[in-house]
Enzyme design. Structure first.
Site, PDB file in Angstrom:
ATOM      1  CG  ASP A 129     -12.630   7.778  -1.838  1.00 25.69           C
ATOM      2  OD1 ASP A 129     -12.755   7.578  -0.607  1.00 25.69           O
ATOM      3  OD2 ASP A 129     -11.581   7.542  -2.453  1.00 25.69           O
TER       4      ASP A 129
ATOM      5  CD  GLN B 203     -13.255  -0.441  -1.057  1.00 24.66           C
ATOM      6  OE1 GLN B 203     -12.546  -0.410  -0.074  1.00 24.66           O
ATOM      7  NE2 GLN B 203     -14.526  -0.840  -1.006  1.00 24.66           N
TER       8      GLN B 203
ATOM      9  NE  ARG C  94     -11.052  -4.053   0.400  1.00 24.85           N
ATOM     10  CZ  ARG C  94     -10.073  -3.211   0.693  1.00 24.85           C
ATOM     11  NH1 ARG C  94     -10.372  -1.994   1.135  1.00 24.85           N
ATOM     12  NH2 ARG C  94      -8.802  -3.531   0.527  1.00 24.85           N
TER      13      ARG C  94
ATOM     14  CB  CYS D 276     -13.951   2.692  -0.454  1.00 20.64           C
ATOM     15  SG  CYS D 276     -13.041   4.251  -0.623  1.00 20.64           S
TER      16      CYS D 276
ATOM     17  NE  ARG E   1      -3.661   1.978   2.870  1.00 18.80           N
ATOM     18  CZ  ARG E   1      -4.952   1.885   2.519  1.00 18.80           C
ATOM     19  NH1 ARG E   1      -5.382   0.806   1.920  1.00 18.80           N
ATOM     20  NH2 ARG E   1      -5.799   2.836   2.794  1.00 18.80           N
TER      21      ARG E   1
ATOM     22  CG  HIS F 231      -8.119   0.807  -3.290  1.00 19.85           C
ATOM     23  ND1 HIS F 231      -7.456  -0.351  -2.928  1.00 19.85           N
ATOM     24  CD2 HIS F 231      -8.760   1.245  -2.166  1.00 19.85           C
ATOM     25  CE1 HIS F 231      -7.680  -0.603  -1.652  1.00 19.85           C
ATOM     26  NE2 HIS F 231      -8.468   0.350  -1.167  1.00 19.85           N
TER      27      HIS F 231
END
Length: 304
Positions: free
Chosen positions: A221, A133, A288, A260, A103, A130
């Site tokens: 987001d 996700q 997830r 998310c 990450r 991402h």
């Protein structure tokens, strides 16, 4: 694609492979102990340059549920913090573990890891995309509303890494995507061009109502990501793109809301929407785990 099964971006895959992983994730959610020893004896190293709640814990638990284990590392716990190259780090870790998750705020770091690693690399989030996700997002929509193919999704707000990943997903899962973004913070042009070249039904507008009208799903987001230091000026530019009850009223009557997380209530979404009847954000967070299990099985157990 190399023989090593990396999970770097949705654009790497044939749609059938992504569809298989979504189906596997749904199966793992229905029957949690289907593959208890599939990753027995395997270790996932997880390097986090930025904080994480859902990615770190979902992958950690997913490895445990599949019979493997994980090691969580920050750059300060590796020689990366003292200047060792990411290439050398990749070569060393590949001698110890069976897969590496990264990450990072720099997508090029992920690509360098792939170039030098001898084990699967998983994109745990970069400043570009991402994909882990998005797999959970598709799973969540489909478990509540059926197939996402042919449906209409509306993205509101920052043209960030999640917006880019939704654009990739529109091409791979065959749904319509309408993004409402200010010209000051548009989605990634290269990824948009890639999707359009594949015939994806994607359009970008500055008009929120044009994007949301009749949508089956409204997504947003946070406006200020971890690697983002834009501050107050960016917030003011994005304020017209807040998802509130008035916005949701323009969507389809049974539209769902996805985010998310973490969410900043009162900025990109109101309390009434995120806690309202349309919201699936906590199912999305749970998924997830199931999506990550499916990705790990594909990368490490040859699931296909």
């Amino acid at each position: 694609m190399s023989a090593i099964r990396h999970f770097i971006g949705l654009e790497m895959f044939e749609p059938a492979v992504l569809r298989h992983m979504i189906s596997r994730a749904a199966e793992l959610k229905r029957v949690p102990k289907t593959y208890p020893d599939a990753l027995a004896g395997k270790t996932l190293a997880m390097i986090f340059e930025t904080p994480s709640t859902r990615t770190r814990i979902s992958f950690d638990v997913a490895m445990y549920k599949l019979g493997g284990r994980s090691i969580t590392l920050s750059p300060g716990e590796l020689q990366l913090g003292r200047g060792e190259s990411i290439g050398d780090t990749a070569r060393v870790l590949s001698r110890y573990v069976d897969a590496i998750l990264l990450r990072t705020t720099n997508h090029d770091s992920l690509l360098q890891l792939v170039q030098h690693a001898g084990v699967p690399i998983i994109n745990g989030l970069t400043d570009r995309t991402h994909p882990c996700q998005l797999m959970a997002d598709v799973l969540t929509f489909e478990e509540h509303r059926g197939a996402i193919a042919g449906r209409r999704i509306a993205w509101l707000g920052d043209g960030n890494n999640m917006a880019a990943t939704w654009i990739q997903a529109a091409a791979q899962f065959d749904f319509s995507l309408r993004l409402a973004c200010t010209n000051a913070y548009p989605p990634d042009g290269e990824i948009l061009d890639w999707a359009l070249a594949r015939g994806a039904d994607v359009d970008v507008t500055e008009n929120v109502r044009d994007a949301v009208r009749g949508a089956d799903c409204v997504v947003t987001d946070t406006w200020i990501s971890m690697s983002d230091d834009a501050g107050k000026q960016k917030i003011e530019a994005l304020r017209p793109y807040q998802v509130n009850e008035e916005v949701m009223a323009d969507a389809a009557p049974d539209a769902v809301f996805l985010h998310c997380l973490p969410a900043k209530r009162g900025l990109e979404v109101t309390e009434a929407v995120i806690e309202g009847a349309h919201s699936l954000v906590f199912d999305e967070a749970e998924n997830r785990l199931h999506a990550q299990e499916a990705i790990l099985l594909w990368c490490l157990a040859g699931d296909s």
